[in-house]
Motif scaffolding. Sequence first.
Motif, PDB file in Angstrom:
ATOM      1  N   TYR A   1      54.703 -16.152  10.029  1.00 20.46           N
ATOM      2  CA  TYR A   1      54.727 -15.244  11.169  1.00 20.46           C
ATOM      3  C   TYR A   1      55.567 -14.000  10.908  1.00 20.46           C
ATOM      4  O   TYR A   1      56.650 -14.082  10.336  1.00 20.46           O
ATOM      5  CB  TYR A   1      55.287 -15.949  12.425  1.00 20.46           C
ATOM      6  N   GLN A   2      55.039 -12.860  11.334  1.00 20.25           N
ATOM      7  CA  GLN A   2      55.798 -11.624  11.384  1.00 20.25           C
ATOM      8  C   GLN A   2      56.389 -11.575  12.789  1.00 20.25           C
ATOM      9  O   GLN A   2      55.669 -11.744  13.777  1.00 20.25           O
ATOM     10  CB  GLN A   2      54.880 -10.426  11.138  1.00 20.25           C
ATOM     11  N   CYS A   3      57.695 -11.395  12.897  1.00 22.24           N
ATOM     12  CA  CYS A   3      58.388 -11.428  14.180  1.00 22.24           C
ATOM     13  C   CYS A   3      59.045 -10.082  14.441  1.00 22.24           C
ATOM     14  O   CYS A   3      59.326  -9.336  13.495  1.00 22.24           O
ATOM     15  CB  CYS A   3      59.477 -12.510  14.163  1.00 22.24           C
ATOM     16  N   ARG A   4      59.312  -9.796  15.719  1.00 21.17           N
ATOM     17  CA  ARG A   4      60.014  -8.558  16.031  1.00 21.17           C
ATOM     18  C   ARG A   4      60.755  -8.660  17.366  1.00 21.17           C
ATOM     19  O   ARG A   4      60.441  -9.497  18.211  1.00 21.17           O
ATOM     20  CB  ARG A   4      59.085  -7.354  16.052  1.00 21.17           C
ATOM     21  N   ASN A   5      61.701  -7.751  17.513  1.00 19.30           N
ATOM     22  CA  ASN A   5      62.425  -7.560  18.757  1.00 19.30           C
ATOM     23  C   ASN A   5      61.767  -6.372  19.444  1.00 19.30           C
ATOM     24  O   ASN A   5      61.835  -5.246  18.964  1.00 19.30           O
ATOM     25  CB  ASN A   5      63.898  -7.281  18.469  1.00 19.30           C
ATOM     26  N   PHE A   6      61.133  -6.620  20.569  1.00 19.46           N
ATOM     27  CA  PHE A   6      60.472  -5.566  21.334  1.00 19.46           C
ATOM     28  C   PHE A   6      61.258  -5.383  22.628  1.00 19.46           C
ATOM     29  O   PHE A   6      61.075  -6.115  23.589  1.00 19.46           O
ATOM     30  CB  PHE A   6      59.017  -5.954  21.627  1.00 19.46           C
ATOM     31  N   GLU A   7      62.175  -4.446  22.606  1.00 16.35           N
ATOM     32  CA  GLU A   7      63.015  -4.141  23.771  1.00 16.35           C
ATOM     33  C   GLU A   7      63.707  -5.388  24.315  1.00 16.35           C
ATOM     34  O   GLU A   7      63.787  -5.609  25.511  1.00 16.35           O
ATOM     35  CB  GLU A   7      62.199  -3.442  24.854  1.00 16.35           C
TER      36      GLU A   7
ATOM     37  N   GLY B   1      63.085  -3.076  17.797  1.00 17.65           N
ATOM     38  CA  GLY B   1      62.293  -2.633  16.656  1.00 17.65           C
ATOM     39  C   GLY B   1      62.525  -3.428  15.392  1.00 17.65           C
ATOM     40  O   GLY B   1      61.791  -3.261  14.416  1.00 17.65           O
ATOM     41  N   ALA B   2      63.537  -4.305  15.360  1.00 20.29           N
ATOM     42  CA  ALA B   2      63.786  -5.120  14.169  1.00 20.29           C
ATOM     43  C   ALA B   2      62.581  -6.015  13.907  1.00 20.29           C
ATOM     44  O   ALA B   2      61.993  -6.564  14.828  1.00 20.29           O
ATOM     45  CB  ALA B   2      65.041  -5.965  14.363  1.00 20.29           C
ATOM     46  N   GLU B   3      62.204  -6.153  12.639  1.00 21.03           N
ATOM     47  CA  GLU B   3      61.107  -7.020  12.240  1.00 21.03           C
ATOM     48  C   GLU B   3      61.563  -7.927  11.114  1.00 21.03           C
ATOM     49  O   GLU B   3      62.349  -7.520  10.270  1.00 21.03           O
ATOM     50  CB  GLU B   3      59.892  -6.203  11.779  1.00 21.03           C
TER      51      GLU B   3
END
Length: 93
Positions: free
Chosen positions: A24-30, A16-18
């Motif tokens: 670019y908008q980045c995230r950790n998805f699982e 869920g970290a963004e």
Amino acid sequence: MALQAELFDIDKGQHGAEWICGSYQCRNFEGWFQQREMGEGNWQFVIIGFGINDCSVYRVNQSGALYEQVVPIDEQDRITIGRRKYGRDNWYH
């Protein structure tokens, strides 16, 4: 204006970290790295390279660093991540 990464200590290794990197908008998805340009559109997995029936996709480890993992890709250009298939709208190369 300071970047988000300069204002806050972001734990990129957590689901869920963004964060923002350039445009670019980045995230950790699982544990998988996803991005979208200018914070709009679909979140997309990032494919680094292709094999015959697979491809290398970026993941995020617990310390927030990126690494590659090979996943299957089918004849309809769908990658399989976590038992789920994602079509061309959900990955970028």
